[in-house]
Enzyme design. Structure first.
Site, mmCIF file in Angstrom:
data_model
loop_
_atom_site.group_PDB
_atom_site.id
_atom_site.type_symbol
_atom_site.label_atom_id
_atom_site.label_comp_id
_atom_site.label_asym_id
_atom_site.label_seq_id
_atom_site.Cartn_x
_atom_site.Cartn_y
_atom_site.Cartn_z
ATOM 1 N N ASP A 195 7.587 21.606 8.714
ATOM 2 C CA ASP A 195 8.064 22.866 9.284
ATOM 3 C C ASP A 195 6.999 23.955 9.224
ATOM 4 O O ASP A 195 7.008 24.878 10.047
ATOM 5 C CB ASP A 195 9.327 23.337 8.567
ATOM 6 C CG ASP A 195 10.584 22.680 9.128
ATOM 7 O OD1 ASP A 195 10.618 22.411 10.341
ATOM 8 O OD2 ASP A 195 11.526 22.413 8.357
ATOM 9 N N GLU A 223 21.780 19.299 -4.398
ATOM 10 C CA GLU A 223 20.433 19.744 -4.768
ATOM 11 C C GLU A 223 20.071 21.104 -4.188
ATOM 12 O O GLU A 223 19.113 21.738 -4.632
ATOM 13 C CB GLU A 223 19.383 18.702 -4.361
ATOM 14 C CG GLU A 223 19.346 18.420 -2.876
ATOM 15 C CD GLU A 223 20.103 17.173 -2.499
ATOM 16 O OE1 GLU A 223 19.665 16.468 -1.585
ATOM 17 O OE2 GLU A 223 21.142 16.903 -3.127
ATOM 18 N N GLN A 226 33.060 25.658 11.849
ATOM 19 C CA GLN A 226 33.975 26.485 11.066
ATOM 20 C C GLN A 226 33.961 26.065 9.599
ATOM 21 O O GLN A 226 33.896 26.897 8.691
ATOM 22 C CB GLN A 226 35.401 26.356 11.606
ATOM 23 C CG GLN A 226 35.653 26.929 12.988
ATOM 24 C CD GLN A 226 37.078 26.652 13.431
ATOM 25 O OE1 GLN A 226 38.026 26.737 12.639
ATOM 26 N NE2 GLN A 226 37.247 26.293 14.692
ATOM 27 N N CYS A 242 -9.682 11.893 10.872
ATOM 28 C CA CYS A 242 -9.709 11.542 9.451
ATOM 29 C C CYS A 242 -9.926 10.032 9.273
ATOM 30 O O CYS A 242 -11.048 9.564 9.377
ATOM 31 C CB CYS A 242 -8.433 12.014 8.753
ATOM 32 S SG CYS A 242 -8.550 11.974 6.947
ATOM 33 N N HIS A 269 -8.816 17.313 9.805
ATOM 34 C CA HIS A 269 -7.630 17.216 10.666
ATOM 35 C C HIS A 269 -7.586 18.416 11.622
ATOM 36 O O HIS A 269 -6.944 19.428 11.314
ATOM 37 C CB HIS A 269 -6.359 17.182 9.826
ATOM 38 C CG HIS A 269 -6.133 15.906 9.091
ATOM 39 N ND1 HIS A 269 -5.398 14.861 9.615
ATOM 40 C CD2 HIS A 269 -6.553 15.495 7.860
ATOM 41 C CE1 HIS A 269 -5.364 13.875 8.747
ATOM 42 N NE2 HIS A 269 -6.064 14.217 7.675
ATOM 43 N N GLU A 292 -5.920 18.864 14.222
ATOM 44 C CA GLU A 292 -4.591 19.126 14.780
ATOM 45 C C GLU A 292 -3.872 20.268 14.085
ATOM 46 O O GLU A 292 -3.018 20.942 14.689
ATOM 47 C CB GLU A 292 -3.729 17.860 14.725
ATOM 48 C CG GLU A 292 -3.373 17.351 13.344
ATOM 49 C CD GLU A 292 -4.350 16.349 12.765
ATOM 50 O OE1 GLU A 292 -3.970 15.586 11.852
ATOM 51 O OE2 GLU A 292 -5.518 16.341 13.227
#
Length: 535
Positions: free
Chosen positions: A75, A152, A195, A386, A511, A513
């Site tokens: 994320d 958790e 709900q 990589c 990397h 990207e």
């Protein structure tokens, strides 16, 4: 504890996982930044791991690396791409990290004999981490991983409930992402799961200010009205979010329904008309069908979860949009070609270009080496990332006659290890957070393909690896048909190699990207797409 100048937006999720809390949080950040606010984001993950470095990529997707070397959830990649800001280690918080620090403090006597409890010690520690990450920003957006009701997650939910009281409810806002299933048999959108999720959240002491309603199909106004009635959330604070053609369209959808205005009003900010013209161009490019099309062979081993290579795919797409071309990315299972005599040429010969991404472990390595060998011999455009660089060096050596050229991952006692374990890494092969991580400088050789791609000699890129090119073999590279054209100026490590007399054979130890953006493709990916269009 908290800097009262900072406002907080807490994003939670319910009904089921994978709804897109990260995209929602990133989209809110995008819209608030477009209004001139200084925005930061943070992911709080309930896993008991210290970081995401050794989580299974098949289950959790890629490990995204920040500029300061934190191994994080994917994320954070969405955060960076949506708000065009570089996150740091403070933007990723896992339960294990908090618990580890808490136990260390207890062992050091910092609690002076007090009982160490979930409340207030653990929840207070979480709040301190959140406040520290948000310090100095106008708005700090905090995504809580998992779903409401997960055991958790309870410590994090309680922490943000308490934090709302401490900073004042005028200084924070709760966004809850829910799911509205559509039943084709009765042809209706059902609000009951949403709900129930809101009821669960309220039972934990948090009343959501905004609901973001994910669905496969657009929800009717009647469904929204019903959800408002039974959840207590105002209709204008409920954002329908049906499946989009592109994830980059989500900020525009939220803008259209006025959610950013609801947020700024609740938090006491002025809400000038945002300039979203550049972002609208991104969405237009991302959703346009172009006349030209390229086929890319993606030689990898994790075939059952596209999230494993999320940033690579997004970087390829960004470069394609920039060049007004559609791309088709086909998976090629590298492990199918590991056995001696297995021929990969038929599987990759019809592609316009080949990508070999990063990875760890033995499975698929021989297949990736064969892919690089074929690309070198047949002038096929090749982009190695990589591990893709390491396999390319082995491929070049074997093509030139050094048949036992190898990597420490396949044969640690091999005679000709052209790829070796980095100094200081030999005893750390099974430990987390110990690799070469984060930003490192690279000096690019003038006149090289890498220089042509970057347009400069000085670059900074992010790393995540513990293997490196064995410098004892570097003087043989040109005889093998390759050349090292990017080096780390501090330790002389190989960062970039490229093929000689080849239209585009370029590979990096880093990397690239991770630094690509939807509105600003990374130079290596852009160069890869350009050469395939020109050939």
């Amino acid at each position: 504890m908290a800097d009262n100048a900072t406002k907080y937006v807490f994003v939670t999720g319910g009904v089921l996982s994978g709804l897109g809390k990260g995209i929602t949080a990133a989209s809110i950040g995008n819209l608030l930044k477009a209004r001139g606010l200084k925005v930061n984001l943070q992911k709080c993950d309930p896993y008991l791991n210290v970081d995401a470095g050794i989580l299974n990529p098949r289950e959790h997707g890629e490990c995204f690396v920040t500029k300061d070397g934190a191994e994080t959830d994917l994320d954070l990649g969405h955060y960076e791409r949506f708000v065009d800001e570089e996150m740091t280690s403070s933007s990723s918080l896992m339960s294990g990290r908090v618990l580890k620090k808490l136990i260390e403090d207890e062992r050091a006597g910092k609690f002076e004999g007090d009982d160490v409890q979930i409340i207030p010690h653990l929840t207070g520690a979480i709040q301190d981490w959140i406040a520290e990450a948000g310090n100095g920003f106008d708005v700090h957006i905090v995504e809580i991983g998992g779903t409401v009701g997960d055991y958790e997650s309870l410590s994090f939910i309680e922490a943000i409930r308490e934090m709302g009281i401490k900073v004042g409810l005028d200084n924070c806002l709760y966004v809850h992402v829910v799911y509205l299933p559509y039943l084709s048999a009765s042809q209706e959108t059902k609000t009951k799961p949403a709900q129930n999720s809101v009821r669960d959240l309220r039972g934990l002491g948090i009343t959501p200010d905004i609901l973001v309603c994910r669905s496969e199909l657009p929800a009717s106004q009647a469904a929204i009205n019903k959800l408002s009635l039974f959840s207590g959330v105002a209709v204008d604070s409920i954002a329908p979010l049906p499946n989009a053609k592109s994830i980059y369209g989500v900020p525009l959808t939220l803008e259209e329904v006025g959610i950013a205005d609801v947020i700024t009003k609740k938090l006491g900010f002025k809400s000038p008309k945002p300039d979203l013209s550049d972002w609208r161009q991104v969405v237009k490019k991302a959703t346009t069908s172009y006349d030209k099309k390229l086929k890319i062979g993606f030689v990898a081993k994790y075939m059952d979860n596209t999230d494993t290579y999320m940033s690579v795919f997004e970087a390829l797409r960004s470069a394609a949009w920039h060049n007004s071309v559609n791309i088709q990315i086909d998976w090629i299972d590298a492990s199918k070609f590991d056995e001696p005599g297995a021929d990969i040429s038929t599987a990759i010969k019809d592609y316009d270009g080949i990508v070999v991404p990063g990875g760890f472990g033995q499975r698929g390595l021989e297949g990736k080496i064969k892919a690089a060998q074929y690309a070198l011999q047949n002038k096929k455009p090749y982009l190695g990332l990589c591990l893709g660089l390491q396999m390319a060096v082995i491929a070049a050596a074997r093509n030139a006659g050094l048949k036992d050229a190898n990597t420490f991952e396949l044969d640690n006692d091999g005679k000709n290890l052209v790829i070796i374990t980095m100094d200081g890494q030999k005893e750390k092969l099974m430990t987390g957070g110990t690799m070469r991580l984060g930003n490192y400088d690279c000096k690019v050789q003038t006149g090289s393909l890498a220089y042509k791609v970057y347009g400069t000699t000085d670059i900074v890129e992010r790393h995540r690896h513990r293997g490196e090119c064995n410098n004892k073999y570097r003087d043989q590279y040109e005889a093998w048909g390759i050349k090292a054209t990017g080096l780390n100026p501090e330790n002389n490590l190989v960062e970039i190699i490229e093929g000689l007399n080849h239209p585009f054979f370029l590979a990096s130890q880093f990397h690239p990207e991770f630094k690509s953006r939807p509105n600003r493709p990374h130079p290596m990916f852009n160069g890869f797409i350009e050469v395939m269009l020109d050939k």
